[in-house]
Write an enzyme that holds these catalytic residues in place. Structure first.
Site, short mmCIF file in Angstrom:
data_model
loop_
_atom_site.label_atom_id
_atom_site.label_comp_id
_atom_site.label_asym_id
_atom_site.label_seq_id
_atom_site.Cartn_x
_atom_site.Cartn_y
_atom_site.Cartn_z
N GLY A 1 8.79 -7.80 -8.59
CA GLY A 1 8.54 -7.72 -10.03
C GLY A 1 8.71 -6.29 -10.54
N GLY A 2 8.38 -5.33 -9.68
CA GLY A 2 8.53 -3.92 -10.06
C GLY A 2 9.88 -3.35 -9.64
N THR B 1 -1.35 -2.97 -8.97
CA THR B 1 -2.54 -3.30 -8.17
C THR B 1 -2.69 -2.29 -7.03
OG1 THR B 1 -2.00 -5.61 -8.66
CG2 THR B 1 -3.75 -5.22 -7.05
N LYS C 1 -2.18 -14.71 -8.94
CA LYS C 1 -0.95 -14.70 -8.15
C LYS C 1 -0.91 -15.78 -7.06
CE LYS C 1 0.38 -10.59 -9.93
NZ LYS C 1 0.46 -9.35 -9.18
N ALA D 1 1.99 -8.08 -4.74
CA ALA D 1 2.92 -9.22 -4.71
C ALA D 1 2.87 -9.91 -6.06
CB ALA D 1 2.55 -10.20 -3.61
N ASP D 2 3.92 -10.67 -6.34
CA ASP D 2 3.99 -11.41 -7.61
C ASP D 2 3.49 -12.84 -7.44
OD1 ASP D 2 5.28 -9.30 -9.17
OD2 ASP D 2 6.82 -9.53 -7.65
N GLU E 1 10.38 -2.04 -0.13
CA GLU E 1 9.12 -2.68 0.29
C GLU E 1 9.34 -3.55 1.53
OE1 GLU E 1 6.86 -3.01 -4.02
OE2 GLU E 1 8.21 -4.61 -3.43
C1 5RP Z 1 7.29 -4.31 -6.82
C2 5RP Z 1 6.44 -5.40 -6.34
C3 5RP Z 1 5.01 -5.39 -6.75
O1 5RP Z 1 4.23 -5.24 -5.62
C4 5RP Z 1 4.71 -6.66 -7.45
O2 5RP Z 1 5.57 -6.76 -8.57
C5 5RP Z 1 3.24 -6.73 -7.92
O3 5RP Z 1 3.02 -5.74 -8.89
P1 5RP Z 1 1.68 -5.71 -9.74
O4 5RP Z 1 0.58 -5.39 -8.80
O5 5RP Z 1 1.95 -4.64 -10.78
O6 5RP Z 1 1.53 -7.06 -10.39
O7 5RP Z 1 6.84 -6.27 -5.60
O8 5RP Z 1 8.61 -4.47 -6.41
#
Ligand code: 5RP
Length: 224
Positions: A97-98, A30, A122, A84-85, A104
């Protein structure tokens, strides 16, 4: 469709970045749209310096022509934009999640203002739908996981047989809780376990959340 919601949220948040700012750049699919938009704004003359929260973001930002520095070189960042997740009604977050949660959280901590960009899937009333990522050191990893399970979750080593390795050389354990009703308390409890480097609960760090919805971008603001 979801991609479009990510794009409108990510691009709208980029408009909050102004000439001369020191900016934290989050990680994920995102905030990627924020970074691409910032690249365009930089090519049109805006001057910013950014701190990336992962190697992936560093590469993307560099490709977009954004000037980079490191956390060591700055005192406080003016603004960080990140994904964010999961986001609860108090704007507490699950992130990681990443796999970039440690950097972060450090970048968010040294930022005067944090804006989160998400699509509408989310948003939840109480955290816990998304398994909470916890970064742990490799030493004694299975033992640390058994300890984490005592706090009421099912921990799974990300990547299983071929574990995912973070930019900091650690593992991620995804901890599925039924629901997280006291995120602040849980965050302290988890971080008190030796071997845990950091957890993905971001409490009180997000000041605004840009939500991509089918009806446009909705902005949620922290009550603080
Ligand atoms: C990475 C994160 C990301 O910001 C989170 O996983 C959201 O990712 P995406 O926008 O791909 O859903 O916390 O550590």
């Amino acid at each position: 469709m979801i991609e479009e919601l990510k794009k409108i949220a990510g691009e709208a948040a980029a408009e909050r970045v102004k000439d001369g700012m020191l900016v934290g750049l989050g990680t994920g699919s995102t905030v990627k749209y924020t970074i691409l938009k910032l690249g365009q704004m930089v090519s049109e003359g805006m001057d910013i310096v950014a701190v990336p929260t992962s190697r992936d973001t560093e590469r993307l930002a560099r490709d977009c022509g954004i000037k980079l520095t490191t956390l060591e070189e700055v005192d406080m960042l003016d603004l960080t934009i990140d994904g964010a997740d999961e986001v609860d009604s108090n704007l507490n977050l699950i992130k990681g999640g990443g796999g970039a949660l440690l950097r972060e959280k450090m970048v968010a901590y040294y930022s005067r203002y944090e804006i989160i960009v998400v699509d509408e899937r989310k948003i939840s009333h109480t955290l816990g739908s998304f398994a909470l990522p916890v970064e742990i050191v490799k030493f004694g990893a299975r033992r640390t996981m058994r300890r984490l399970s005592e706090f009421g979750c099912s921990p799974a080593l990300r990547g299983g047989e071929k574990p995912f390795i973070t930019d900091n050389g650690n593992y991620i354990v995804d901890c599925k809780f039924e629901s997280i009703t006291e995120p602040e308390k849980l965050s302290t409890t988890l971080n008190n376990v030796p071997g845990v480097v950091e957890n993905g609960l971001f409490i009180g760090l997000a000041k605004e959340v840009y939500v991509g919805t089918k009806n446009g971008v909705k902005i949620l603001k922290s009550r603080e």
